[in-house]
Design an enzyme around this catalytic site. Structure first.
Site, PDB file in Angstrom:
ATOM      1  N   LYS A   1       0.874  -1.170   0.000  1.00  0.00           N
ATOM      2  CA  LYS A   1       0.000   0.000   0.000  1.00  0.00           C
ATOM      3  C   LYS A   1       0.908   1.216   0.000  1.00  0.00           C
ATOM      4  CE  LYS A   1      -2.891   2.887   2.847  1.00  0.00           C
ATOM      5  NZ  LYS A   1      -3.770   3.075   3.998  1.00  0.00           N
TER       6      LYS A   1
ATOM      7  N   GLY B   1      -8.360   9.274   9.134  1.00  0.00           N
ATOM      8  CA  GLY B   1      -8.764   9.390  10.537  1.00  0.00           C
ATOM      9  C   GLY B   1      -9.800  10.458  10.813  1.00  0.00           C
TER      10      GLY B   1
ATOM     11  N   ALA C   1      -9.536   5.448   3.533  1.00  0.00           N
ATOM     12  CA  ALA C   1      -9.434   6.575   4.475  1.00  0.00           C
ATOM     13  C   ALA C   1     -10.662   7.481   4.475  1.00  0.00           C
ATOM     14  CB  ALA C   1      -8.203   7.418   4.212  1.00  0.00           C
ATOM     15  N   GLY C   2     -11.030   7.908   5.667  1.00  0.00           N
ATOM     16  CA  GLY C   2     -12.063   8.923   5.829  1.00  0.00           C
ATOM     17  C   GLY C   2     -13.426   8.404   6.242  1.00  0.00           C
TER      18      GLY C   2
ATOM     19  N   ASN D   1      -9.260   1.945   9.167  1.00  0.00           N
ATOM     20  CA  ASN D   1      -8.576   1.589  10.405  1.00  0.00           C
ATOM     21  C   ASN D   1      -9.210   2.323  11.589  1.00  0.00           C
ATOM     22  OD1 ASN D   1      -5.041   1.141  11.258  1.00  0.00           O
ATOM     23  ND2 ASN D   1      -6.773   1.127  12.601  1.00  0.00           N
ATOM     24  N   THR D   2      -9.089   3.663  11.579  1.00  0.00           N
ATOM     25  CA  THR D   2      -9.547   4.454  12.727  1.00  0.00           C
ATOM     26  C   THR D   2     -11.038   4.270  13.025  1.00  0.00           C
ATOM     27  OG1 THR D   2      -7.875   6.069  12.130  1.00  0.00           O
ATOM     28  CG2 THR D   2      -9.534   6.787  13.702  1.00  0.00           C
TER      29      THR D   2
END
Lengths: 257, 66
Positions: A99, A160, A186-187, A208-209
């Site tokens: 990645k 995040g 992301a986001g 992830n977050t």
């Protein structure tokens, strides 16, 4: 009902790819990944602590025989560092996938697109299967696809941030032009964001977050798994069009006088 | 001789190979990668590569990340 997708010749059923950062401990990481149903997980490359090296290794918790390991180049601000990190990851023995992240700005963590293109070109030449994290920019995605990246991974919103898809129209354009899988990376903040990504027709979502940062990460991992299945089903089922006025659901004939 | 491993200056015996260094750190069975002076070393080269005085060595592993 089989509904698989492929990245660089590998088949996946789960359309959720999860990060392994920010968890309380390896046990919570393991439980969240398990509950998410993910078949591919991202990891970071960092120095071994040579003075305190008895610590358990992440890959003792997440068996590479069971999960496809996707090393990232997080924290790299130049193409050179990203390429170096990718090469180290490959030597650590989990295969050719990477990645690619080349960050351009500390505050927004937005990609440095020219540096991402340079690093991607070099890694593709070197035999990597490159999954680049990139701005939701159709032209950048086109360039990455043309140079041989295995997928394109436009962001939904800053890493995040939990803001959800800021520009669904750009994602739609990217989807229309792409011959490689489009993975939103992301986001994403909550389950409905993930469902929306799938409803647009994306191949997968990477997060992830949104899971690790939830009050109950295990429950959120489940929510994301179900949302992504629901969103994918809705996309495949073909939603109704949007109309300004009502259309009756019950017969308009046979009414009593 | 003095080398730098992961940013820490360390004393090593002369003529030590990368294989022996990794073993002395208890990392042989772990998924780690080694770089010397910005040259990433494949595992096949660990045995034939001798650490030199003032080498800059990086030893990395996988950690949690997005």
């Amino acid at each position: 009902m089989s509904d698989q997708y492929e990245i660089a010749g590998r088949s996946f059923t789960s359309r959720l790819i999860v990060g392994t950062g920010k968890y309380r401990d390896f046990e919570q990481t393991r439980e969240a990944v398990e509950e998410s149903g993910a078949e591919m997980v991202t990891v970071a490359v960092r120095r071994v602590n040579i003075t305190d090296r008895d610590k358990e290794n992440l890959l003792d918790t997440l068996d590479p025989a069971r999960y496809t390991i996707l090393p990232n180049t997080a924290g790299c601000y130049t193409a050179e560092d990203a390429v170096r990190t990718a090469k180290l990851a490959r030597e650590a023995g989990v295969g050719n996938l990477v990645k690619l992240e080349v960050i351009g700005d500390e505050k927004t963590l937005m990609p440095d697109v020219p540096a991402t293109l340079d690093a991607a070109a070099e890694l593709v030449r070197d035999g990597f299967d490159v999954l680049p994290y990139v701005t939701d920019d159709p032209v950048a995605c086109l360039r990455l696809q043309d140079m041989g990246c295995a997928a394109v991974m436009p962001l939904a919103a800053p890493i995040g941030s939990g803001l959800g898809i800021r520009n669904p129209y750009n994602i739609r354009i990217i989807l229309e032009q792409s011959t490689v899988p489009v993975i939103v990376d992301a986001g994403v903040g909550t389950a409905s964001d993930a469902a929306r990504v799938m409803e647009l027709g994306c191949a997968a979502v990477l997060m992830n977050t949104a899971i690790a940062g939830a009050e109950d990460p295990i429950r959120m991992a489940r929510a994301m798994r179900l949302a992504i299945q629901a969103g994918r089903d809705a996309y495949c089922a073909g939603r109704i069009g949007m109309k300004l006025y009502a259309t009756a659901s019950s017969p308009i004939t046979g009414l009593i006088d | 001789m003095k080398v730098t491993i992961n940013g820490e200056e360390t004393e090593l015996s002369n003529g030590i190979t990368v294989t022996a260094l990794v073993e002395s750190l208890g990392l042989t069975s772990k998924r780690v990668a080694v770089e010397i002076n910005r040259d990433v070393l494949s595992r096949e080269r660990w045995n034939e590569t001798t650490v030199q005085d003032s080498d800059q060595i990086e030893i990395v592993q996988f950690v949690g990340g997005g």
